[in-house]
Design an enzyme around this catalytic site. Structure first.
Site, short mmCIF file in Angstrom:
data_model
loop_
_atom_site.label_atom_id
_atom_site.label_comp_id
_atom_site.label_asym_id
_atom_site.label_seq_id
_atom_site.Cartn_x
_atom_site.Cartn_y
_atom_site.Cartn_z
N ARG A 120 -15.82 8.61 -27.11
CA ARG A 120 -14.68 7.35 -27.92
C ARG A 120 -13.24 8.02 -27.77
NH1 ARG A 120 -18.42 7.37 -31.44
NH2 ARG A 120 -19.67 4.87 -31.73
N LYS A 142 -1.06 2.34 -19.03
CA LYS A 142 -2.56 1.65 -18.36
C LYS A 142 -3.64 2.88 -17.77
CE LYS A 142 0.25 -2.68 -18.36
NZ LYS A 142 0.35 -3.48 -17.11
N GLU A 184 7.88 1.29 -4.37
CA GLU A 184 8.60 0.74 -6.31
C GLU A 184 9.16 1.50 -6.83
OE1 GLU A 184 5.93 -0.44 -8.36
OE2 GLU A 184 4.08 -0.74 -6.46
N LYS A 226 11.16 3.80 -15.46
CA LYS A 226 9.78 3.06 -15.87
C LYS A 226 9.78 4.13 -18.21
CE LYS A 226 4.65 2.34 -15.61
NZ LYS A 226 3.81 2.31 -15.27
N GLU A 236 3.20 -4.56 -23.07
CA GLU A 236 3.57 -5.52 -22.37
C GLU A 236 3.89 -6.89 -23.32
OE1 GLU A 236 2.02 -5.20 -18.41
OE2 GLU A 236 2.64 -7.15 -18.15
N ARG A 240 8.07 -5.14 -20.63
CA ARG A 240 6.96 -4.26 -19.94
C ARG A 240 7.37 -5.28 -18.80
NH1 ARG A 240 2.74 0.60 -20.41
NH2 ARG A 240 2.08 0.15 -18.48
N ASN A 244 7.44 -6.21 -13.13
CA ASN A 244 6.69 -6.87 -12.01
C ASN A 244 7.21 -7.08 -10.42
OD1 ASN A 244 3.56 -7.90 -11.91
ND2 ASN A 244 4.00 -9.90 -12.35
N HIS A 247 5.40 -8.32 -7.38
CA HIS A 247 4.17 -8.03 -7.78
C HIS A 247 3.53 -9.64 -8.14
CE1 HIS A 247 5.15 -3.95 -7.98
NE2 HIS A 247 4.37 -3.56 -8.38
N HIS A 251 1.41 -9.58 -4.38
CA HIS A 251 0.38 -9.66 -4.94
C HIS A 251 -0.87 -10.80 -3.92
CE1 HIS A 251 -0.54 -7.33 -8.89
NE2 HIS A 251 -0.52 -6.89 -7.87
N HIS A 264 -0.74 -1.69 -0.51
CA HIS A 264 -0.07 -2.06 -1.91
C HIS A 264 1.82 -2.11 -1.30
CE1 HIS A 264 0.67 -2.94 -6.26
NE2 HIS A 264 1.59 -2.33 -6.01
N1 LIG Z 1 -2.52 2.18 -14.43
C1 LIG Z 1 -0.99 2.23 -14.08
O1 LIG Z 1 -0.01 2.10 -14.90
C2 LIG Z 1 -0.46 1.94 -12.67
C3 LIG Z 1 0.62 1.05 -12.23
C4 LIG Z 1 0.38 1.42 -10.61
C5 LIG Z 1 -0.26 1.38 -9.61
N2 LIG Z 1 -1.83 1.50 -10.11
C6 LIG Z 1 -2.67 2.00 -9.55
O2 LIG Z 1 -2.68 3.24 -8.65
C7 LIG Z 1 -3.28 3.03 -7.79
C8 LIG Z 1 -3.04 3.39 -6.40
O3 LIG Z 1 -2.28 5.01 -6.24
P1 LIG Z 1 -2.06 5.80 -5.07
O4 LIG Z 1 -0.79 4.92 -4.91
O5 LIG Z 1 -1.79 7.32 -5.48
O6 LIG Z 1 -2.99 5.62 -4.41
P2 LIG Z 1 -4.46 6.94 -4.63
O7 LIG Z 1 -5.01 7.27 -5.75
O8 LIG Z 1 -5.67 5.50 -4.00
O9 LIG Z 1 -3.89 7.92 -3.70
C9 LIG Z 1 -3.96 7.86 -2.07
C10 LIG Z 1 -4.39 8.92 -1.02
O10 LIG Z 1 -3.52 10.25 -1.33
C11 LIG Z 1 -4.39 11.28 -1.41
N3 LIG Z 1 -3.56 11.27 -1.79
C12 LIG Z 1 -3.12 11.89 -3.12
N4 LIG Z 1 -2.56 13.09 -3.11
C13 LIG Z 1 -2.55 13.59 -2.13
C14 LIG Z 1 -1.51 15.21 -1.94
N5 LIG Z 1 -0.80 15.37 -2.78
N6 LIG Z 1 -1.91 15.15 -0.19
C15 LIG Z 1 -2.74 14.30 0.00
N7 LIG Z 1 -2.82 13.83 -0.01
C16 LIG Z 1 -3.13 13.35 -1.46
C17 LIG Z 1 -5.36 10.77 -1.66
O11 LIG Z 1 -6.64 11.24 -1.47
C18 LIG Z 1 -6.06 9.25 -2.07
O12 LIG Z 1 -6.54 8.94 -0.62
C19 LIG Z 1 -4.40 1.51 -7.68
O13 LIG Z 1 -5.28 2.11 -7.94
C20 LIG Z 1 -3.38 0.85 -8.59
O14 LIG Z 1 -3.89 -0.60 -9.39
C21 LIG Z 1 -1.64 1.76 -11.41
#
Ligand SMILES: NC(=O)c1ccc[n+]([C@@H]2O[C@H](COP(=O)([O-])OP(=O)(O)OC[C@H]3O[C@@H](n4cnc5c(N)ncnc54)[C@H](O)[C@@H]3O)[C@@H](O)[C@H]2O)c1
Length: 361
Positions: A120, A142, A184, A226, A236, A240, A244, A247, A251, A264
């Protein structure tokens, strides 16, 4: 260079600690949560390869277990959540265990969601290591996993105890991942920071050359946008939605390409241009401002059109956007540079016109 702390206002406020090395996180935890004895670090192999040693060097006073998750969006799943739970139980994790999410947005979302539901809810510290995670996904609480019916369908708002951002982790990040975070960051500049937009324009070369002092300033300014927005609207309900920007269009393009052909960041990039053309037609921005947006995206090799795609299909895909309300599209559009608005009155004819423009070969 010194470190900096920025507070995020939420149902449970938390700090973002910027510019401290990973090796000092342990001392910070000890100073703030002395009751914690067990730490679970959740991360990818590549990230652990670079950063396990410095992180663990500061955690000598804790019992530490490292749970390894393969890379990739597909790992944000209930199957992986179940596997993490099995491993956590076998390591003796209890309600006092603290989870460290060491990685990009995939790890942040997955480990964050795990922390929100394990027994929990256990303590969570986000340690973002991608540009996207540092400026965006680690902030705002999130957390989620995906379902076959859609991305992030199973999730929660779960603020971390802290976000620990060590800028130097970006040095090992491939350029293609930097591009995702840059898209972003340009979005953040367009939403609420003309000064950041100008900073990006002025430092294009240094950003491409990966100059660390420039990254430090860029990340700090980008994440501040942000922080300002989520601090006003945690769940949101209103402002917030501005995050988007780009996006809804992006998307549609990602779905069209079945998340294969474009990243992305590339989707967001084309989405920002699409929002820009829509804003131009509505009289919110001028052609020369749209040209600046396009030039900036080009400077980082981000795409600004989608030649050969079917505009009708892209329009249709936008009808499925989660942000729509009662069948009406809710779009975020730039108003000049450094301001954006929520617009619920964009006709499908205009959206189709914009997609037709952007898909010309
Ligand atoms: N929670 C939120 O508010 C929010 C907002 C935007 C995106 N997201 C989510 O974020 C995700 C995408 O995240 P991302 O773009 O960070 O991609 P990711 O987490 O897939 O990372 C990308 C790649 O980089 C590698 N990596 C990470 N740090 C590294 C480093 N310092 N050196 C070398 N390699 C490294 C990882 O192993 C991975 O293969 C999606 O699932 C998306 O839905 C969430």
């Amino acid at each position: 260079m010194g470190w900096q702390k920025i507070e995020v206002n939420s149902s449970r406020p938390y700090p973002i600690i910027l510019g401290n090395p990973l090796s000092e996180l342990g001392a910070y935890l000890k100073a703030h949560w002395s009751s914690t004895g067990h730490v679970l670090v959740i991360s990818h192999p590549e990230v652990l390869n670079h950063y396990q040693a410095p992180l663990l060097s500061g955690l000598n006073d804790y019992k530490v277990d490292v749970l390894v998750v393969p890379p990739g969006e597909q790992e944000k799943s209930l199957t992986r959540l179940n596997d993490l739970t099995t491993q956590a139980v076998s390591k003796g994790a209890d309600r006092h265990t603290l989870v460290i999410a060491l990685g990009g947005g995939v790890i942040g979302d997955l480990a964050g969601f795990f922390a929100s539901v394990y027994m929990r809810g256990v303590k969570l510290v986000q340690v973002p290591t991608t540009l996207l995670a540092q400026v965006d996904s680690s902030i705002g609480g999130k957390v989620a996993v995906n379902h076959e019916a859609g991305k992030n369908l199973i999730g929660a708002f779960y603020p971390p105890m802290a976000v620990w951002t060590d800028f130097s982790t970006l040095e090992t990040l491939p350029w293609s991942e930097i591009q995702n975070g840059l898209a972003e960051t340009i979005k953040h500049a367009l939403i609420d920071d003309l000064g950041l937009f100008e900073f990006l324009e002025e430092h294009k070369v240094q950003i491409r050359n990966r100059e660390s002092a420039i990254y430090r300033e860029m990340v700090t300014r980008s994440l501040a946008v942000k922080v300002r927005i989520v601090s006003q609207d945690e769940k949101e309900q209103g402002v917030r939605a501005l995050l988007n920007l780009g996006h809804s269009f992006g998307h549609a393009l990602e779905t069209y390409s079945e998340y294969q052909e474009i990243s992305h960041g590339q989707g967001v990039s084309v989405g920002l241009v699409a929002a820009g053309y829509t804003a131009l037609e509505k009289g919110y921005i001028q052609q020369k401002e749209l040209d600046r947006i396009i030039r900036l995206l080009h400077a980082f090799d981000l795409p600004t059109s989608a030649p050969g795609k079917d505009p009708e299909r892209l329009l249709q895909l936008m009808a499925a956007d989660k942000k729509n309300r009662r069948g009406q599209k809710v779009l975020i559009l730039p108003k000049g540079l450094g301001k954006s608005v929520i617009d619920r009155e964009v006709d499908d004819d205009l959206i189709l016109y914009v997609w037709e423009k952007l898909t010309q070969e």
